[in-house]
Scaffold this active site. Sequence first.
Site, PDB file in Angstrom:
ATOM      1  N   GLY A  68       0.825  -1.192   0.000  1.00  0.00           N
ATOM      2  CA  GLY A  68       0.000   0.000   0.000  1.00  0.00           C
ATOM      3  C   GLY A  68       0.865   1.249   0.000  1.00  0.00           C
ATOM      4  O   GLY A  68       2.055   1.203   0.333  1.00  0.00           O
ATOM      5  N   CYS A  69       0.251   2.366  -0.363  1.00  0.00           N
ATOM      6  CA  CYS A  69       1.015   3.610  -0.455  1.00  0.00           C
ATOM      7  C   CYS A  69       1.438   4.089   0.926  1.00  0.00           C
ATOM      8  O   CYS A  69       2.611   4.402   1.154  1.00  0.00           O
ATOM      9  CB  CYS A  69       0.203   4.681  -1.170  1.00  0.00           C
ATOM     10  SG  CYS A  69      -1.514   4.822  -0.642  1.00  0.00           S
TER      11      CYS A  69
END
Lengths: 346, 346, 346, 346
Positions: free
Chosen positions: C149-150
Amino acid sequence: MANVGIIGATGYVGIEIVRLLQNHPDINISSVVSHNFAGEKISDVYPHLKNIFDMECDELDIDKIANKAEVFVTALPHGVSKEVIPKLIEKGKRIVDHSGDFRYKSVEVYEKWYNTTHGMSHLLELSVYGLPELYREEIKNAQIIGNPGCYPTCSILALAPLIKNKLVDTKNIIIDAASGISGAGRKTDLPYQFCECTENFKAYNVSTHRHTSEIEQELSFLAGQELTVSFTPHLVPMKRGMLATIYANLNYEKSTSELIVLYKEYYKNEYFVRILDEGKLPETKNVAGSNFIDISLVVDKRLNRVIILSAIDNLGKGAAGQAVQDLNIMFGLPEHRGLTSSGLYL
Amino acid sequence: MANVGIIGATGYVGIEIVRLLQNHPDINISSVVSHNFAGEKISDVYPHLKNIFDMECDELDIDKIANKAEVFVTALPHGVSKEVIPKLIEKGKRIVDHSGDFRYKSVEVYEKWYNTTHGMSHLLELSVYGLPELYREEIKNAQIIGNPGCYPTCSILALAPLIKNKLVDTKNIIIDAASGISGAGRKTDLPYQFCECTENFKAYNVSTHRHTSEIEQELSFLAGQELTVSFTPHLVPMKRGMLATIYANLNYEKSTSELIVLYKEYYKNEYFVRILDEGKLPETKNVAGSNFIDISLVVDKRLNRVIILSAIDNLGKGAAGQAVQDLNIMFGLPEHRGLTSSGLYL
Amino acid sequence: MANVGIIGATGYVGIEIVRLLQNHPDINISSVVSHNFAGEKISDVYPHLKNIFDMECDELDIDKIANKAEVFVTALPHGVSKEVIPKLIEKGKRIVDHSGDFRYKSVEVYEKWYNTTHGMSHLLELSVYGLPELYREEIKNAQIIGNPGCYPTCSILALAPLIKNKLVDTKNIIIDAASGISGAGRKTDLPYQFCECTENFKAYNVSTHRHTSEIEQELSFLAGQELTVSFTPHLVPMKRGMLATIYANLNYEKSTSELIVLYKEYYKNEYFVRILDEGKLPETKNVAGSNFIDISLVVDKRLNRVIILSAIDNLGKGAAGQAVQDLNIMFGLPEHRGLTSSGLYL
Amino acid sequence: MANVGIIGATGYVGIEIVRLLQNHPDINISSVVSHNFAGEKISDVYPHLKNIFDMECDELDIDKIANKAEVFVTALPHGVSKEVIPKLIEKGKRIVDHSGDFRYKSVEVYEKWYNTTHGMSHLLELSVYGLPELYREEIKNAQIIGNPGCYPTCSILALAPLIKNKLVDTKNIIIDAASGISGAGRKTDLPYQFCECTENFKAYNVSTHRHTSEIEQELSFLAGQELTVSFTPHLVPMKRGMLATIYANLNYEKSTSELIVLYKEYYKNEYFVRILDEGKLPETKNVAGSNFIDISLVVDKRLNRVIILSAIDNLGKGAAGQAVQDLNIMFGLPEHRGLTSSGLYL
């Protein structure tokens, strides 16, 4: 205290009318109607209103709401107003409507540009075009006000003195305009999503926008003859604000200062029309949040052409502010009552 | 009608005070003072005020302006106020000041964090910290109000009930906050240029921002003991608005709803403090243009930690709105007078 | 020339992968798959690609597309990948997946935070967490890459050297982060409408965001013990960019410069990790459009606390850029191949 | 590998040329010259370049830099170039200049619109107008390229086929255009500060903008007769992008599709000119970051008027991209070399 109901109160135009009337000394919001949010507090839909205006939204049930107000402002999706307005008229209510339905004198023009049947043409004779600077007297007692479109308000007021005085060639009028994104309403369509429209500028509905016909109708009345215009709307990555840049060829040699004098005279009694001094140009931030229209004139001597620039808040003078101005007239109040706050500038 | 003069009226805080007072029913702006624009109409500097507030700017000459008002609001660049305020005090005027000079009880703390000598420390005993929710009584008769910083306002009100009730560990308070760009004032420095700060997010002054000491002072008073906080400000590409996200470890097990009840009780008489219901979170657009502070609480049961979120308009409750609230108190007016408009939301 | 197919090519992550691979010297896009736009040219959906990349979108029919590529990048809405990935695995294809499905070692943790059943848990043993700086060797031959995920990418890399070296108290880690709006994907929900999110800043999913568990998993591995973090995401009115501001209490006295030396050493072979010199802070505009992560450290001596700031492009190192970095590793290419363009800055 | 020096590398045009050439396979940046930042790494001025392009800035000392490159790109403030360019020419260097100095055939026209004396008129015979689509052959061997202005590039390419084919009335051409704010350069003037220009739209230099004369010069050459245009620039609150909306009265009845066929034929060999299919309109986000120009045509049959819409990146095809296109031609490289990346779209 006059009572006003707002039908379609949770759209962007509706909520701006709420904002303006909530602080109005002589008008009371007696009902906010919302199909989607009936039963909810409007301050739960728009939390900035919490502690200030917490009224619960009414369902759109004419029988229940009709006795709550003398005047209803309708800001409804196309089509819905056909079922609402005739019933309110039957009950003797007055209407300020935000659709295109009551802006036209000619049903044919309306039906051609809107590509639909009118459905309420029998009510047209009760209606007046709600641009106070042109129809103040008619608005006073009209039962239906067709509140003008934003682009037409911005364009017609910018051109009226030139057209009325037959100073420009009516065959080459170009209106190039741009609006903030709230003009599209509270929609969830992809093109209005943040990542799609920030850092972007584009034109839309080139040569086909409905407001073209509304502008042409009113300018033709002013000219005393049929005229046509080119009108191109654009979308600016900002919330509010509208600017029109208008080009017209002069019939006579005129200087910028002569035209400014003419405009100042023409609008000398109009509080909301600000004619800027020579060398100053309108900016949307100067009108955002207010009911003003700022107008500049520049004559290009080289080309004997005048460029008129006009700025409004599309939600202000272009919609909700103008509705309040109309309500003030309808109720016999001073026209600027409740409309003397400046916008925010920043 | 009380008369107020605004010294430094053409900065962003000054012009927001103009906007608010121009529409205030009981306060009159009797002088707007601007060194840069003396002799010009303020509506030529800020054209959104045209037709609404066209007063000419006065030069900063104390002898000439002193008799124009009972209270002066000062929103001046650092350093200039040292020459202005003592003279106004000598003439018996009351002051609402926007610098850091009158926010501190301890000259030492001020001088350490501001890295300068105070210069007006003899006037400190006349001053009070202008946060009405904490110092309402003192503000009524104070001669000098040190209007709080924006970050401190947003942080202190968010933490006060927890600190006062000794519910959190005072050694691990983290305040992570973000402000719109108007917080930097009307500066022409490169980092505030549109192309440099749009589409950008960054922290600044990490662990060294002056407001840290202001927050610590007030929270220490509330705690009855010295405490420290981590405070990190960020810059958001928007004009107005401030959000603080605050972390504190709970001394006892508490649920979100218990803390919300506590906060609602603590602030039950505070019009401008809106404690949001469980599950709702503050957004800056809900307070922009207004004097409200919106506060949410979320307890992370897993970690026995509370996250407090608070939002204000940095120019509203964080500066100009609070100044008007203070003025209302000083003049014995209802505290919300002239401050009941909602912001624009959009 | 390695062939890669992109499934879900018309979302924001997908189209960024197209942008990067379209210019990649050693990887060829052999199929772009889009359910909504099958049969249309991708340059009709995203007109900026016209003349550059005009490939027609394939329907999501595994039998038809499988033989087009050796590796497939999947950027699909939750739920859809369950039907796609097992079939591709059966056909011996390798996958870089952008969902949360292959980021977890523990099915239980996944199912608790995602509030769903996993459905592909039998494939977990084939998968590796696709953060090259931590799992480079495993990525080389893995069949499934769970692209991080970012927020986890931005947080884990910022904390890894401190955690690995046991320099901070693992009970008080606070991660306060903010993302541009593209992080929400190409959605048409109201909160992502321009007028709703421009000029606004807010937190969301406070204490409940799924990425919390992903961050905790990886930091726990690094720490050699279970740890927890507070994680609060915010939404910034900008398209791209992510900044994390992280607070941790030091176990020992350390200066800013000592920690910077440590970080530079830890990441000395990492092209995409830029440790900033003392006094410099990351800004999202410096990484937007690129695969870099910029990291700063500031020790607050007063509190013996370190603040770590890290910035990435949520679509770059936080998604598409990292996917390309993973592809380079999978194909045995230099890791920065096709990723050496800077972003735009402006 | 051809060597190019960039004089004025730290302005917005200069740094965009750096961005493009840094990734160019056949051109090497051999010197970046900056008066303000001489001796500093350019990646300290623009941190997004860190690890990618860390060259130190040279002082503007012709003797020292001249032997570093065969061609110099000059992007200098007005006035400075007068001292630089003649010296470089003396040393046999070739120049791509971004000022207005080498865009005119007539010194008189230049001096009238720029309100200055030229000072380098003896060099005009060595120069060519650097619009490759019109002057490709001349550019190949010219010693000085006057890189066109952004508005002229956007306007001339949009009108060329109509003018060349004498399809429109040359007395009523209206060019209404809008630019992102980077067009003003890296200035610190108040009007370009974030809070002053975000959420704002305005026109500027109405009827007096210098680019008017540049557009008229080139269109007159194409028309084979003197013509005039109205040109009005606007400022859009975005970083990059330019859109021109152009109105011209048709001399003959033509349909939209006929004109599109004509344009596609006219530009059939031009990689960077994309003529959009009927019904599609240009948007600046589709060209931002690239060297493309997107052009649409709409005939308003009702008025026998054509509206041409064209979009470029003011820093791309309007400045730096075009400079690289010119450099490719000068070095005998394929014209699109180093320019095949799409922009970011988002």
